[in-house]
Write a protein that holds these residues in place. Structure first.
Motif, PDB file in Angstrom:
ATOM      1  N   CYS A 234       0.852  -1.191   0.000  1.00  0.00           N
ATOM      2  CA  CYS A 234       0.000   0.000   0.000  1.00  0.00           C
ATOM      3  C   CYS A 234       0.892   1.246   0.000  1.00  0.00           C
ATOM      4  CB  CYS A 234      -0.914  -0.004   1.220  1.00  0.00           C
ATOM      5  SG  CYS A 234       0.002   0.234   2.754  1.00  0.00           S
ATOM      6  N   HIS A 241       0.487  -6.523   1.298  1.00  0.00           N
ATOM      7  CA  HIS A 241      -0.787  -7.007   1.846  1.00  0.00           C
ATOM      8  C   HIS A 241      -1.254  -8.155   0.974  1.00  0.00           C
ATOM      9  CE1 HIS A 241      -1.725  -3.811   4.725  1.00  0.00           C
ATOM     10  NE2 HIS A 241      -1.280  -2.931   3.857  1.00  0.00           N
ATOM     11  N   CYS A 296      -0.041  -3.257   9.440  1.00  0.00           N
ATOM     12  CA  CYS A 296       0.529  -2.138   8.669  1.00  0.00           C
ATOM     13  C   CYS A 296       0.040  -0.825   9.276  1.00  0.00           C
ATOM     14  CB  CYS A 296       0.060  -2.260   7.224  1.00  0.00           C
ATOM     15  SG  CYS A 296       0.686  -0.993   6.115  1.00  0.00           S
ATOM     16  N   CYS A 298      -1.030   1.609   7.843  1.00  0.00           N
ATOM     17  CA  CYS A 298      -2.178   2.145   7.104  1.00  0.00           C
ATOM     18  C   CYS A 298      -3.489   1.773   7.800  1.00  0.00           C
ATOM     19  CB  CYS A 298      -2.192   1.631   5.667  1.00  0.00           C
ATOM     20  SG  CYS A 298      -2.672  -0.111   5.515  1.00  0.00           S
ATOM     21  N   ARG A 300      -5.148  -1.059   7.562  1.00  0.00           N
ATOM     22  CA  ARG A 300      -5.961  -2.082   6.881  1.00  0.00           C
ATOM     23  C   ARG A 300      -5.798  -3.429   7.587  1.00  0.00           C
ATOM     24  NH1 ARG A 300      -3.807   0.941   2.551  1.00  0.00           N
ATOM     25  NH2 ARG A 300      -5.419   1.975   1.299  1.00  0.00           N
TER      26      ARG A 300
HETATM   27 ZN    ZN Z   1      -0.804  -0.940   4.458  1.00  0.00          ZN
END
Ligand code: ZN
Length: 421
Positions: A234, A241, A296, A298, A300
């Protein structure tokens, strides 16, 4: 995010393969596996692995687990070494693959306004059509040009204002060098590169990024598992991922076959959870990576594996020491003045194995001093001695597909060796 799986889903996939796939019916009978008795992850670990060699033996359609009327397409892995492997797909398999691929594009930040130039090949090989189906699913504009024809690639890139380039890293580098050579950098509109199908080092990534002014995303996949698109990094670039609603990933010690804990590097083994026409159970990919044991940044939920550091079959053993391309990339990062391109040539001379490390250097470097530094670093990092040859930037071959980097001539004739040296 750990590599956990809902055991019932895994069990369902195992039972499906055991009842429908001629390949698994035979394999499980051979190993005396009764899938009804598999009641936990520990039991599942007793199920035998399969790999490409096994799949080749049931050529052409021994993997097909559905009646003919449900198969809508086949793809095939390249048959460069022996019999190809044919993978059949149902309509739902094809749709699931497009779904996964669209998810990859979304993670890389693509939207419906993007224009996506697809340079991987179309046809029996899975790459091109996967990139295209995902693009259409997302709703972006696909430019399905396929491989080669650099003139046309550059013309399309400029005239259609391509924003996303899908390519192998070798071809992305070749295009980047051409863009620069021809002074087209101000005329292109690229923002992102979706790069897959071969492992690439940080140096190579950096060169593509800088020369094209784009952000790179590392897409993962293999023909036996639909094709590319089963995972991608990502915008945080902390790992790849992968879609744990479609696959169960395990990491094993490639020598002993023992399952390794999350975080440890080994060979990736994949079990499909939804594949109907050709389910695969504990399939050995020969790709070396690790499951990243944390989530992660991010946020997710999809778990991550690390960038692929090499293949178990790329690994060469010289004087008892394992060398694999990931180590060479690490070593090259430490040394100032190197390009991303190299070759490792192994040969036999006067009763000894010898290693020649050929590497491209930046213009205007002191090659004599650099050669000494490389030889010293090689010995320290890899553990064996190598002769080094510094060549000019652009001297090593560029490829439109995958670049071959390791040449092992120890078991081949003297003549063939001389052709390369
Ligand atoms: Zn990520």
């Amino acid at each position: 995010m750990r590599s956990t799986v809902d055991f019932e889903i895994l069990k369902k996939s195992l039972v499906y393969a055991a009842e429908n796939s001629p390949f698994y019916i035979r394999l499980f009978a051979e190993y005396g596996i009764n899938v009804e008795k598999v009641k936990s992850i520990e039991d599942f670990r007793e199920v035998p692995y399969s790999d490409k060699t096994d799949l080749r033996e049931v050529y052409p359609l021994g993997l097909q687990a559905v009646p003919d009327e449900e198969v809508v397409r086949i793809h095939s892995s390249s048959g460069t070494t022996g019999q190809p492997v044919i993978i059949p797909y149902t309509r739902e398999d094809v749709e699931n693959w497009a779904e996964m691929f669209a998810r990859c594009y979304e993670l890389a930040g693509l939207t419906r306004t993007d224009r996506v130039q697809i340079t991987p090949g179309f046809g029996l090989w899975t790459a091109g059509i996967g990139f295209q189906a995902g693009c259409e699913k997302l709703g972006a504009m696909a430019i399905p040009i396929g491989p080669g024809n650099t003139e046309k690639q550059l013309q399309m890139m400029v005239d259609l204002k391509t924003t996303v380039l899908c390519a192998t890293s070798s071809y992305a580098l070749l295009l980047a060098e051409e863009v620069n050579k021809r002074g087209l950098k101000d005329k292109i509109h690229l923002k992102r590169g979706i790069i897959g199908s071969e492992r690439w080092g940080d140096l190579m990534g950096k060169r593509i990024t800088e020369e094209l002014g784009i952000e790179l995303f590392d897409i993962y996949g293999l023909t036996e598992m639909y094709g590319p698109g089963i995972g991608i990094d990502c915008e945080k670039h902390e790992g790849i991922h992968y879609w744990n609603d479609y696959f169960y990933f395990e990491i094993i010690d490639p020598d002993t076959g023992e399952v390794l804990p999350d975080g440890e590097t080994g060979e990736l083994v994949i079990t499909t959870l939804k594949k109907a026409a050709a389910p695969l159970i504990r399939y050995r990919t020969h790709d070396l990576t690790r499951i990243i044991p944390h989530r992660c940044s991010c946020g997710r939920d999809y778990p991550m594996i690390d960038k692929i550091t090499g293949r178990t079959d790329d690994m060469v053993k010289v004087k008892g020491v394992n060398i694999y391309p990931g180590q060479i990339d690490e070593l090259m990062k430490e040394i100032e003045g190197l390009s991303s391109e190299y070759q490792i040539i192994i040969y036999h001379e006067e009763g000894r194995d010898r290693v020649l490390f050929r590497v491209e250097t930046a213009p205007a470097v002191d090659r004599v001093r650099l050669k000494e530094e490389i030889q010293k670093t090689f010995k320290n990092r890899i553990g064996i001695k190598a002769d080094c040859e510094c060549v000019k930037l652009g001297e090593l071959p560029r490829s439109e597909k995958k670049s071959r980097r390791v040449f092992d001539y120890r078991y081949e004739t003297q003549k063939k060796k001389e052709m390369v040296l």
